[in-house]
Design a protein around this motif. Structure first.
Motif, PDB file in Angstrom:
ATOM      1  N   HIS A 390     -98.972 116.587  81.859  1.00  0.00           N
ATOM      2  CA  HIS A 390     -99.219 117.012  83.268  1.00  0.00           C
ATOM      3  C   HIS A 390     -98.294 116.813  84.294  1.00  0.00           C
ATOM      4  O   HIS A 390     -98.645 116.579  85.636  1.00  0.00           O
ATOM      5  CB  HIS A 390    -100.531 116.231  83.404  1.00  0.00           C
ATOM      6  CG  HIS A 390    -101.799 116.956  82.888  1.00  0.00           C
ATOM      7  ND1 HIS A 390    -101.996 116.582  81.542  1.00  0.00           N
ATOM      8  CD2 HIS A 390    -102.538 117.985  83.247  1.00  0.00           C
ATOM      9  CE1 HIS A 390    -102.900 117.347  81.049  1.00  0.00           C
ATOM     10  NE2 HIS A 390    -103.545 118.167  82.138  1.00  0.00           N
ATOM     11  N   GLY A 391     -96.962 116.192  83.852  1.00  0.00           N
ATOM     12  CA  GLY A 391     -96.119 115.953  84.835  1.00  0.00           C
ATOM     13  C   GLY A 391     -96.325 114.801  85.504  1.00  0.00           C
ATOM     14  O   GLY A 391     -95.654 114.396  86.696  1.00  0.00           O
ATOM     15  N   GLY A 392     -97.254 113.808  85.051  1.00  0.00           N
ATOM     16  CA  GLY A 392     -97.501 112.470  85.510  1.00  0.00           C
ATOM     17  C   GLY A 392     -96.944 111.225  84.821  1.00  0.00           C
ATOM     18  O   GLY A 392     -95.874 111.455  84.055  1.00  0.00           O
ATOM     19  N   GLU A 393     -97.642 109.946  84.879  1.00  0.00           N
ATOM     20  CA  GLU A 393     -97.133 108.991  84.484  1.00  0.00           C
ATOM     21  C   GLU A 393     -98.207 107.844  84.054  1.00  0.00           C
ATOM     22  O   GLU A 393     -99.232 108.054  85.006  1.00  0.00           O
ATOM     23  CB  GLU A 393     -95.903 108.219  84.905  1.00  0.00           C
ATOM     24  CG  GLU A 393     -96.346 107.742  86.548  1.00  0.00           C
ATOM     25  CD  GLU A 393     -95.189 107.302  87.305  1.00  0.00           C
ATOM     26  OE1 GLU A 393     -94.238 106.636  86.409  1.00  0.00           O
ATOM     27  OE2 GLU A 393     -95.042 107.265  88.442  1.00  0.00           O
ATOM     28  N   LEU A 394     -98.059 106.904  83.474  1.00  0.00           N
ATOM     29  CA  LEU A 394     -99.123 106.077  83.137  1.00  0.00           C
ATOM     30  C   LEU A 394     -98.422 104.709  83.633  1.00  0.00           C
ATOM     31  O   LEU A 394     -97.451 104.081  83.060  1.00  0.00           O
ATOM     32  CB  LEU A 394     -99.430 105.846  81.787  1.00  0.00           C
ATOM     33  CG  LEU A 394    -100.601 104.856  81.363  1.00  0.00           C
ATOM     34  CD1 LEU A 394    -101.874 105.027  82.023  1.00  0.00           C
ATOM     35  CD2 LEU A 394    -100.839 104.784  79.858  1.00  0.00           C
ATOM     36  N   ARG A 395     -99.142 104.029  84.658  1.00  0.00           N
ATOM     37  CA  ARG A 395     -98.590 102.443  85.208  1.00  0.00           C
ATOM     38  C   ARG A 395     -99.546 101.508  84.691  1.00  0.00           C
ATOM     39  O   ARG A 395    -100.624 101.708  84.764  1.00  0.00           O
ATOM     40  CB  ARG A 395     -98.311 102.791  86.675  1.00  0.00           C
ATOM     41  CG  ARG A 395     -97.353 103.647  87.171  1.00  0.00           C
ATOM     42  CD  ARG A 395     -97.177 103.671  88.781  1.00  0.00           C
ATOM     43  NE  ARG A 395     -96.324 104.472  89.105  1.00  0.00           N
ATOM     44  CZ  ARG A 395     -96.085 104.680  90.265  1.00  0.00           C
ATOM     45  NH1 ARG A 395     -96.650 104.045  91.276  1.00  0.00           N
ATOM     46  NH2 ARG A 395     -94.902 105.725  90.839  1.00  0.00           N
ATOM     47  N   LEU A 396     -98.807 100.322  84.088  1.00  0.00           N
ATOM     48  CA  LEU A 396     -99.643  99.328  83.648  1.00  0.00           C
ATOM     49  C   LEU A 396     -98.981  98.072  84.254  1.00  0.00           C
ATOM     50  O   LEU A 396     -97.939  97.633  84.453  1.00  0.00           O
ATOM     51  CB  LEU A 396     -99.398  99.077  82.093  1.00  0.00           C
ATOM     52  CG  LEU A 396     -99.744 100.407  81.309  1.00  0.00           C
ATOM     53  CD1 LEU A 396     -99.505 100.034  79.752  1.00  0.00           C
ATOM     54  CD2 LEU A 396    -101.070 101.135  81.390  1.00  0.00           C
ATOM     55  N   GLU A 397     -99.980  97.289  84.881  1.00  0.00           N
ATOM     56  CA  GLU A 397     -99.609  95.977  85.453  1.00  0.00           C
ATOM     57  C   GLU A 397    -100.853  94.989  85.215  1.00  0.00           C
ATOM     58  O   GLU A 397    -102.100  95.430  85.130  1.00  0.00           O
ATOM     59  CB  GLU A 397     -99.232  96.141  86.869  1.00  0.00           C
ATOM     60  CG  GLU A 397    -100.302  96.523  87.776  1.00  0.00           C
ATOM     61  CD  GLU A 397     -99.637  97.118  89.142  1.00  0.00           C
ATOM     62  OE1 GLU A 397    -100.820  97.286  89.959  1.00  0.00           O
ATOM     63  OE2 GLU A 397     -98.492  96.875  89.291  1.00  0.00           O
ATOM     64  N   ASN A 398    -100.441  93.660  85.551  1.00  0.00           N
ATOM     65  CA  ASN A 398    -101.411  92.591  85.307  1.00  0.00           C
ATOM     66  C   ASN A 398    -101.892  92.202  86.888  1.00  0.00           C
ATOM     67  O   ASN A 398    -101.249  92.267  87.816  1.00  0.00           O
ATOM     68  CB  ASN A 398    -101.156  91.386  84.731  1.00  0.00           C
ATOM     69  CG  ASN A 398    -100.902  91.775  83.368  1.00  0.00           C
ATOM     70  OD1 ASN A 398    -101.917  92.316  82.501  1.00  0.00           O
ATOM     71  ND2 ASN A 398     -99.997  91.238  82.747  1.00  0.00           N
TER      72      ASN A 398
END
Length: 410
Positions: A390-398
Motif C-alpha cells: 500500500h506504499g506505506g511502512e511499519l514503524r516499531l519503537e519502545n
C-alpha cells in the motif's frame, strides 16, 4: 544454495554476459567502421578540394595575351601555390604540345602528360582521378582547361597532389581508433560482467530467502508435529484419557492451522502473488469492527478514508492488535492497550515488555521473535509486506516507561 541452483545461476550469468558482450561489440564495430569510413571520405574530399583550389588559383593567376603568349608572372609571385607539396603543369595545345609551365623538380614521373593534356583540352571539361606514375608512386590528378583571350581552349592545367600524407594520417587515425575500440570493448565486457552479476542479485537473494523461509517453516511446523506425536503416545500408553488427549490435539491443530495460514499468506505476499484490490475504505470503521469485545482496549479515531485492500488491511490490523494483546497479557499492568486511527495511520500501543533492543531492526523478518515471545514471528512480517503493498511502512519503537508502539501507515 544448492549446487544445481548455483549451476543455473552461473549459466544465466554467462548468457547475460555473452548477450551484453555481443551487443556491445556490435555497437563498437559499427561505430569504428563508420568513423574510419567517414575519416577516409573526409580526407579524400580534403585532398581533392586542395588540388582543385590550386588548379583554380593557377587558372586565375595566369593568362594568354592577344599574341597567344602565356604569362605566369603573377603566379610565380605566389610560392604557396607553386610549392605546396605537388606538381603543377601547364601544357598548351599542339601540334606539337608545348610545356608552358613545369615544376623545377617533378615529384611524379607521368607516362603520357601530353596525351593527358590533349584529352582534357579536347573534352573541354575538368577531370579528377587517381593513378600511379611510372615509378609506381600514387598521385591525385586535378586537370583544368584554360582559355585564351578569345575564349578558346588553348591549354590544360595539371595539378598532381601527393596522397601520401593523407594516407599516413588516415593510417594513424585507424590505429588510434582500433586501439580506442579495443579499450572500449574490454571496458564494455567488464561492465557487462559486473552488470549481469548485479542483475542476478535479486534472484540470488530470492533463492536464499526462499531457502531460509522453507527451513524456518519446517522448524516451526516440527514443534506441533512433535507435540501431536507425544499426544498420540500418551493416548496409547493410557496416561491420559481420550477426551483429554483429543482436547489437546484440537488445540494443537488449531494453532498449526493458524500457523499454516500465516505461512501461506506470507509466501503469497513475498512472491507478489497476492492480488491487491484497492478501493475507498473507512479506516476508522474497519479498525473498530476488528476490536475484540472481551478485552479492554482504549480506542481513539477520527474519520479517515483510505484507498486500500479491505481484506489485507483487516489482516494487518488484526495481527497488530493480537500481538499487543498477547504481549500485554504478560505484564502486571492493568493499563489497556491503545488503538488510534489518525489520518492514514493506525497506532497500537501496549505496556508489555516491548521489543528487545538487539532485535528492533530485525523483528520484521519472518520467524524473528523475542526470548519471551509466544508468537510464531510471522505477524509483523506480514504487516510489513501489506504496508509495502500500500506504499506505506511499519514503524516499531519502545515506549518511554515500558511497552511497545507500532505505527502502520498506508
Amino acid at each position: 544454495m544448492t549446487r544445481r541452483r548455483e549451476q543455473v545461476l552461473r549459466r544465466l550469468h554467462l548468457r547475460l554476459t555473452a548477450v551484453w558482450t555481443a551487443a556491445w561489440l556490435l555497437c563498437v564495430v559499427v561505430l569504428c567502421s563508420v568513423a574510419i569510413a567517414t575519416h577516409a571520405r573526409l580526407a579524400q574530399l580534403d585532398l581533392a578540394s586542395s588540388a582543385r583550389l590550386r588548379a583554380t588559383a593557377v587558372y586565375g593567376l595566369t593568362w594568354f595575351d592577344g599574341d597567344g603568349r602565356f604569362h605566369d608572372e603573377v603566379l610565380r609571385k605566389e610560392p604557396d601555390v607553386i610549392d605546396s607539396g605537388g606538381d603543377i603543369w601547364v601544357i598548351g595545345k599542339g601540334p606539337p604540345p608545348k610545356v608552358l609551365l613545369r615544376p623545377q623538380r617533378p615529384r611524379f614521373d607521368l607516362a603520357e602528360p601530353f596525351a593527358l593534356a590533349e584529352a582534357v583540352i579536347a573534352g573541354g571539361r575538368d577531370i579528377a582521378n587517381e593513378g600511379h606514375d611510372r615509378r609506381g608512386r600514387a598521385y591525385l590528378l586535378q586537370a583544368k582547361v584554360t582559355y585564351d583571350d578569345r575564349d578558346r581552349a588553348i591549354a590544360a592545367i595539371l595539378v598532381l597532389a601527393d596522397p601520401g600524407a593523407r594516407d599516413a594520417a588516415h593510417a594513424a587515425f585507424v590505429r588510434w581508433t582500433l586501439a580506442i575500440a579495443a579499450g572500449l570493448a574490454a571496458f564494455g565486457i567488464l561492465v557487462g560482467h559486473v552488470l549481469s552479476r548485479r542483475s542476478l542479485r535479486p534472484a540470488i537473494a530470492s533463492f536464499e530467502q526462499q531457502e531460509r523461509f522453507i527451513a524456518a517453516a519446517a522448524h516451526e511446523l516440527r514443534t506441533p508435529v512433535a507435540r501431536l506425536q507425544a499426544l498420540c503416545e500418551s493416548a496409547h500408553d493410557g496416561r491420559e484419557s481420550p477426551a483429554q488427549v483429543l482436547a489437546k490435539v484440537e488445540r494443537v491443530t488449531t494453532q498449526t492451522a493458524g500457523l499454516v495460514d500465516q505461512l501461506l499468506l506470507l509466501a503469497r505476499l513475498d512472491a507478489a502473488d497476492a492480488p491487491v484490490h484497492k478501493e475507498p475504505v473507512r479506516l476508522d470503521l474497519l479498525v473498530e469492527a476488528i476490536l475484540p469485545d472481551d478485552r479492554p482496549i482504549a480506542f481513539h479515531a477520527t474519520e479517515s478514508v483510505v484507498n486500500a485492500d479491505l481484506r489485507l488491511v483487516q489482516t494487518a490490523v488484526r495481527n497488530l492488535i493480537d500481538n499487543a494483546l498477547l504481549h500485554a497479557a504478560t505484564d502486571a499492568s492493568d493499563e489497556p492497550i491503545s488503538v488510534t486511527v489518525s489520518g492514514r495511520k493506525v497506532i497500537v500501543e501496549d505496556r508489555g515488555p516491548g521489543f528487545p533492543e538487539s532485535l528492533l531492526q530485525r523483528i520484521r523478518e519472518p520467524f524473528v521473535t523475542g526470548p519471551a515471545s509466544r508468537g510464531s514471528g510471522l505477524g509483523l512480517s506480514i504487516v510489513q509486506h501489506i504496508a509495502q503493498l500500500h506504499g506505506g511502512e511499519l514503524r516499531l519503537e519502545n515506549r518511554v516507561g515500558g511497552g511497545a508502539r507500532v505505527e502502520l501507515s498506508l
